[in-house]
Scaffold this motif. Sequence first.
Motif, PDB file in Angstrom:
ATOM      1  N   GLU A   1       0.827  -1.210   0.000  1.00  0.00           N
ATOM      2  CA  GLU A   1       0.000   0.000   0.000  1.00  0.00           C
ATOM      3  C   GLU A   1       0.860   1.258   0.000  1.00  0.00           C
ATOM      4  OE1 GLU A   1      -3.130   0.050  -0.479  1.00  0.00           O
ATOM      5  OE2 GLU A   1      -3.337  -2.132  -0.406  1.00  0.00           O
TER       6      GLU A   1
ATOM      7  N   LYS B   1      -5.321   2.902   3.975  1.00  0.00           N
ATOM      8  CA  LYS B   1      -5.192   1.824   2.995  1.00  0.00           C
ATOM      9  C   LYS B   1      -4.803   0.509   3.663  1.00  0.00           C
ATOM     10  CE  LYS B   1      -5.921   4.510  -0.577  1.00  0.00           C
ATOM     11  NZ  LYS B   1      -7.126   4.384  -1.411  1.00  0.00           N
TER      12      LYS B   1
ATOM     13  N   GLU C   1      -6.943  -3.401   4.261  1.00  0.00           N
ATOM     14  CA  GLU C   1      -6.435  -4.743   3.969  1.00  0.00           C
ATOM     15  C   GLU C   1      -6.386  -5.615   5.217  1.00  0.00           C
ATOM     16  OE1 GLU C   1      -5.819  -5.973   1.038  1.00  0.00           O
ATOM     17  OE2 GLU C   1      -6.365  -4.103   0.046  1.00  0.00           O
TER      18      GLU C   1
END
Length: 475
Positions: free
Chosen positions: A105, A132, A136
């Motif tokens: 990321e 970000k 995940e």
Amino acid sequence: MYKVASASEYLVITGVGITDIKISKKAWVLPGQSFTVFDVSPVNYTFEVQAMSAEKLPFILPAVFTIGPRVDDESSLLKYAKLISPHDKLSHHVKELVQGIIEGETRVLAASMTMEEIFRGTKEFKQEVFEKVQLELNQFGLLIYNANVKQLVDVPGHEYFSYLGQKTQMEAANQAKIDVAEARMKGEIGSKSREGQTLQNAARIDAETKIISTQRQGEGKKEEIKVKTEIKIFENLREAEVAEANADLAKKKAGWAKEAEVAEVEAKKAVALRDAELQKEVERMNALTVTEKLKAEFLSKASVEYETKVQEANWELYKKQKAAEAYLYQKEKEAEAQKAMAEADLYKRQQILDGELYAKQKEAEGLKAIAEAQGVYLRTLLGALGGNYAALRDYLLISGGVFQQIAKINAEAVKGIQPKISIWTNGDAAASAADGGALGEVAGVYKMLPPLFQTVQEQTGMLPPAWMGKMDTNN
């Protein structure tokens, strides 16, 4: 067996009676079931992420992430128990998983930004990386409790930040030198300006003092004042010449101080410009003051006129509204009165019509009762006469006085035309009277019937009823 987990641990139970897995702090582990204990305390992961900006400039991003399971969400705990808890949270597998997500990321985000944007917007860059990475990590039930991104570091062979720091340092040093020179220039200019202002103020005060003193001494000392003024002017001229000579001497002696002399000239110009600016500002402020005063005067007059007009308009509107309300109230009352009169008239007419209808109904009921009574009467008479309709007709004619009416009408018709009347007798009237009084009269009436019936027949064409007698039409 009854199992209890510690404060930072959870039990994961699988086996008989459990569809998938069961997470609990304490529970009974039945035969046919197995359990595992996993720790939910967060762990610090230290990385040095190598990334590259949009200009293809590599850099190193040192970061420390504190990551652990999300304990406030049961679904996240289930994901962590299934995917991460079988491994040690300090294991190489978990570290590579977290590091791979963070590096991926970070590199993607850095590739879309310039080095200047990354360097100047470190806080925003850090926030973007956190968001970000957290997206995940949600699929593994992990949460970033804390993250610390350190200062960006150059990759060996690419000293961008070091050169940038040197550039900044040189710019700061040059700016400091410029600031010192400007401060020195401002000090010298200020000093000269203060000295000039002091001399100007002293001269002005002296002149004002002398003018006041001279005015107070009267007209007798005008010549003395004139002489003193000329002397003072001469002295000032001499002092100016001496100052100019000293300035020329200073220029000849101090050629290296040319910049200082330029600064002095600039200071004088600056003083003059400043004086002009201040004078201009004073005049502008005076003009603004006058303008504001005029505005205030005209605005106050306009406001008073406006308020007066508004009050007058409101009063006119109020009078018109009241007149309209009075007219409307009058019309409403007139309409209500007309409505009441119409309702009274309608009620009166309804009462009259109801009375007439009632009278007609009663009259009809009376006629119906009379007809019913006559029907009963006729049926009774017809029954008494044995059903002979002719006898019933004759009886009704006699009882109704039809024959008497006919006789009366005939008498009225022949009245005054001297009709021919025949009277028949069978013997001496005296003898008949002597034979019997009542029977004689009856006999006389009966003897009169045939001629009467004949006369009626001749004039009307009607025959007497059968029960009264039958006339011979052959004679």
